[in-house]
Structures are given as structure tokens and as C-alpha cells.
Write a protein that holds these residues in place. Structure first.
Motif, PDB file in Angstrom:
ATOM      1  N   GLY A   1     -50.051 -43.430 -78.637  1.00 50.02           N
ATOM      2  CA  GLY A   1     -49.993 -44.806 -79.126  1.00 50.02           C
ATOM      3  C   GLY A   1     -48.998 -45.016 -80.244  1.00 50.02           C
TER       4      GLY A   1
ATOM      5  N   GLN B   1     -45.403 -45.453 -82.213  1.00 55.52           N
ATOM      6  CA  GLN B   1     -44.157 -46.143 -81.901  1.00 55.52           C
ATOM      7  C   GLN B   1     -43.074 -45.742 -82.883  1.00 55.52           C
ATOM      8  OE1 GLN B   1     -45.997 -50.290 -80.027  1.00 55.52           O
ATOM      9  NE2 GLN B   1     -44.760 -50.376 -81.879  1.00 55.52           N
TER      10      GLN B   1
ATOM     11  N   ASN C   1     -49.467 -47.463 -67.466  1.00 53.60           N
ATOM     12  CA  ASN C   1     -50.666 -46.629 -67.516  1.00 53.60           C
ATOM     13  C   ASN C   1     -51.074 -46.154 -66.127  1.00 53.60           C
ATOM     14  OD1 ASN C   1     -51.222 -46.477 -70.303  1.00 53.60           O
ATOM     15  ND2 ASN C   1     -52.098 -48.535 -70.297  1.00 53.60           N
TER      16      ASN C   1
ATOM     17  N   LYS D   1     -42.412 -46.172 -77.370  1.00 57.69           N
ATOM     18  CA  LYS D   1     -43.855 -46.001 -77.541  1.00 57.69           C
ATOM     19  C   LYS D   1     -44.359 -44.821 -76.730  1.00 57.69           C
ATOM     20  CE  LYS D   1     -48.325 -48.334 -77.234  1.00 57.69           C
ATOM     21  NZ  LYS D   1     -49.052 -49.611 -77.052  1.00 57.69           N
TER      22      LYS D   1
END
Length: 455
Positions: free
Chosen positions: A441, A443, A413, A436
């Protein structure tokens, strides 16, 4: 407690994203140089003092960083000069080398030194840092890069025409539309000095005139008076301070003013040649404009003088400049070799692109993919996958340590990495991986050999 380290004023550290953006500018300039037939060279960061001093005028000499002698050479210091408070002579006695002030004079030295190995006309480009002991301010640094292109061994004015096109090409490719390529001619300035009776004050005259946009008309006149230029001579150049009209009207005014100067008229004819050629060839996004006050304050220009101004609304000094220097190699013993060249001010161009938000989104220091590390076996499988991703043109890396998942995700991040690949024990056994998307978010689990379909 140790004092926090710092760097000298006028210098900068560059973050990864700043270096990436600078490289974007370098690449565009370098590509254009090569497209126009220029070849790369490099010269040392420092030269012998005698190579640099006396080539830039009195003001330029004061801005040259000198390198102090060391060891036994310190004994050569001129202590008598110090006692007499002749600090310039004293500092010169302490130094035999200096950091280069620009790339043009070292290039002239290079040409003379390697003349037997060069094919003339010689077209070279050079992208290296230079140093000036100037007062640091916005857009002005003591250490900065120059990106130069020069041609030596030809007096043809077609070179000036090509340099105008080169400027236009680079700034168009950078998306910096609306720059103004200002042009003047040193012969015109010399002719003006001649007709007003100030030929012996040419350098003082041009250095002062070049400051018109910085200190205004009154400031220029005051500086000229302080240099011994008569009030009568200053009165004769009054039209230059309100020099307006169309290109043809400006040229007609110059012809009238310079009718008694052969050298001045030659300068006007050379300008006409360049403008007429560009009128036929056209420019993509730049504008070519006559600026009769343009002098650039450098002793070695003898013909055309260039300076590039950023688009209207951007407060920035010149972002490029150059000119013709018929006599430059002569100071190193090689006579009758004419040269002409231009330079791009990388650091100022960077600031302008940043201010106008012109860097493409694709210009980024981001890594495309981070593979999470769950242990040696998983890491080895990840590196096999990373190799495949890199071969496909993706930038990818493995988190080096087997840390907890949260720490590794935080790293992704903070680095703004858009995708994370997870290979745990189950995935390793099934030859699959989880991809991912860090923004959404979501996957997706895919086989190793189908990983590229997940992006």
C-alpha cells in the motif's frame, strides 16, 4: 435460453497461467533439444489414412481419429460392409485422412519424402499436438502435445546413451528429481517369445506383458491365454513376473533364459553397452533401470525401448517413452535407415510438477505494472513511460478506458499486478508519477526518468 457451450471430452481449455506454465516446460525441453544438436521440423495435423493405419498394431489403429470424407467422396462408402456389420471396413471407406496418432510415423514419412534434402544422420525435434480416441481419465487425454527427439541414419548405440542423458538433463532442469528411466530391448522380448515357442505370437505376447503394472500377473496370463499362447509357454516365462535382484543378477538371468536365442543375446549385449556407458558418464538426478516387462505395445520398435516413470509417490502413468525402430522408414520405401527417438509427455509432466509444487514462483502470467488512465493526455504520457519500462524488461500495460479509480484498482487486484503507476494532472505538469506497491500500500512519487528506481 441458449444452451451453455462445452468442449468434447478428453480436450481442455487452458487459462493464461496454465499456458504460461506449459510454455515454461516447452522452453526447457526445447533448450535441451537444441543443446544436444537437434533441429526443429513440423508436419501437418492430419495425414493420409494409409500413412498411419497399420503402424501401431491393432489397438493403436482403433485409437486413430479418422476424418470423414465430404461432398461427392461420400459416395465411396462401402454400404455392403455396413450391411455385414463390418464397421471397421465401413468406417475406413468413409475416410481417407486421419489426425496424427503420434509424431514418429509422420516423421518417418517426412524423412522418406525429403530424403534428398536431409543430411544424415538427421537429428530432429518436434513439438506438436497429437490425437487419440482413448477413454479420457486422469493424465490421459484425447488431444495432447508430444515433444519428440529422433535420430535417423545411424545404428550406433551411442545415440541410446545420449537419449538417456537427454532425459536426465530435461527432468533435472525442471526440478523433477528422482525419475526412473526404464529400459528394455525388443530383441530380448523377441528372444523370449522364441525360446518359449511363441515366436508367431510376439505382438500378442508383448502387448500383454506391457500391461503387467496395470492388470497384474493373473490379468497378463489370462490375456495371453486368450490370444492362444499355451500354458506351457506361460509357465516358462514365470521368472519374468518376479524379476528382481541387482542389474548384474538380472542380466545373468536373461543370459541363462536366452542362451538358445541369438537375437535375444544381441538384445542383452545392447543393454549392457548402454548401462556400462551410463555408469561411466553418470546421471545428475535420474536413475536408469532395467524393466524386462516393458514393451510399450508398438509394432515398430526393434531395439531399445524407453519409458520414464515419475518419482515415487506420484500416481501417474509414464511421462516419457521411446525406442529404436530400424524398420520404420522401410514401410515407406526407404530401406536400411535405422532410427531411435524419445518423447516427453508434456501434459503428464505438467500434472506432476503441479502436484509436487515444482513450478518456480517466477513462472507467472502476471503483468509487472499497470498505468492508470485519467484521460488522453495522461494516457499518452503513461504509454511513453510504459515504453521505457518494457525496454528495461518490465511487462506493463495501460488500462484502456478512462474509468473511475476504484474500478481500475480492482482490475489490478484481480490480475494480481504488484505495481500501479498513477499520472494525474499534477503529476503530468511536474513530469512525475506515483508508483504504488499494491501489496504494502506504500506510494512513492518519482520523476519520469527515475521510474525504474521505484521497483
Amino acid at each position: 435460453m441458449a444452451q451453455k457451450p462445452s468442449i468434447p471430452k478428453g480436450t481442455r481449455d487452458f487459462s493464461p497461467i496454465e499456458v504460461t506454465k506449459r510454455n515454461y516446460i516447452f522452453d526447457i525441453i526445447k533448450s535441451a533439444f537444441q543443446m544436444f544438436g537437434f533441429q526443429p521440423i513440423e508436419t501437418p495435423s492430419f495425414e493420409k489414412s494409409e500413412t498411419l493405419l497399420g503402424k501401431y498394431g491393432e489397438e493403436g489403429d482403433r485409437l486413430i481419429f479418422k476424418i470423414l470424407n465430404s461432398g461427392e467422396k461420400v459416395r465411396k462408402a462401402d454400404l455392403k460392409a455396413l450391411e455385414e456389420e463390418n464397421f471397421a471396413r465401413f468406417s475406413n471407406s468413409l475416410s481417407e485422412k486421419a489426425l496424427r496418432y503420434d509424431l514418429t510415423v509422420p516423421f518417418a514419412r517426412y524423412v522418406v519424402q525429403h530424403q534428398n534434402d536431409i543430411t544424415f544422420p538427421f537429428k530432429r525435434y518436434q513439438i506438436q499436438p497429437v490425437w487419440r480416441a482413448d477413454r479420457p481419465q486422469h493424465g490421459r487425454f484425447q488431444e495432447f502435445y508430444q515433444c519428440d527427439a529422433d535420430v535417423v541414419g545411424s545404428t550406433s548405440l551411442w545415440q541410446e546413451v545420449e537419449f538417456v542423458q537427454l532425459y536426465d538433463k530435461v527432468f533435472t532442469d525442471l526440478g523433477l528429481n528422482g525419475v526412473t528411466i526404464k529400459i528394455n530391448n525388443r530383441k530380448i522380448l523377441s528372444g523370449i517369445a522364441e525360446v518359449i515357442g511363441a515366436k508367431d505370437k510376439l505382438i500378442d505376447f508383448t502387448v500383454a506383458l506391457d500391461k503387467l503394472d496395470k492388470i497384474g500377473e493373473d490379468g497378463v496370463k489370462n490375456e495371453m491365454r486368450s490370444k492362444g499362447i499355451s500354458a506351457e509357454a506361460i509357465e516358462k516365462i514365470q521368472p519374468l513376473f518376479q524379476f528382481s535382484g541387482t542389474l548384474d543378477e538380472k542380466l545373468d538371468k536373461l543370459k541363462e533364459l536366452l542362451s538358445a536365442s541369438k537375437e535375444g543375446m544381441e538384445g542383452v549385449e545392447e543393454l549392457e553397452f548402454v548401462f556400462e556407458a551410463i555408469e561411466v558418464l553418470g546421471l545428475e538426478t535420474a536413475t536408469l533401470a532395467l524393466d524386462i516387462t516393458l514393451a510399450r505395445g508398438l509394432n515398430y520398435y526393434t531395439g531399445a525401448i524407453f519409458e520414464v516413470a515419475a518419482p515415487d509417490g506420484v500416481k501417474m502413468g509414464s511421462i516419457g517413452g521411446g525406442g529404436r525402430y530400424d524398420d520404420l522408414t522401410g514401410i515407406f520405401g526407404l530401406k536400411d535407415v535405422s532410427g531411435v527417438g524419445i518423447s516427453f509427455g508434456l501434459d503428464r509432466i505438467y500434472l506432476v510438477l503441479e502436484e509436487l509444487n515444482l513450478f518456480p514462483e517466477a513462472v507467472s502470467d502476471k503483468v509487472d505494472v499497470l498505468c492508470v488512465n485519467f484521460g488522453d493526455q495522461e494516457a499518452l504520457a503513461s504509454l511513453r513511460l510504459i515504453k521505457k519500462l518494457r525496454e528495461a524488461g518490465k511487462s506493463a500495460e495501460l488500462y484502456p478506458d478512462n474509468k473511475n479509480m476504484k474500478k481500475q484498482m480492482n482490475y489490478a487486484n484481480k490480475r494480481d499486478i504488484p505495481y500501479v503507476i498513477i499520472i494525474g494532472g499534477n503529476e503530468l505538469k511536474n513530469s512525475t508519477c506515483i508508483v504504488k506497491n499494491m501489496k504494502s500500500g506504500t506510494q512513492l512519487e518519482v520523476p519520469f526518468d527515475e521510474v525504474l528506481t521505484a521497483f
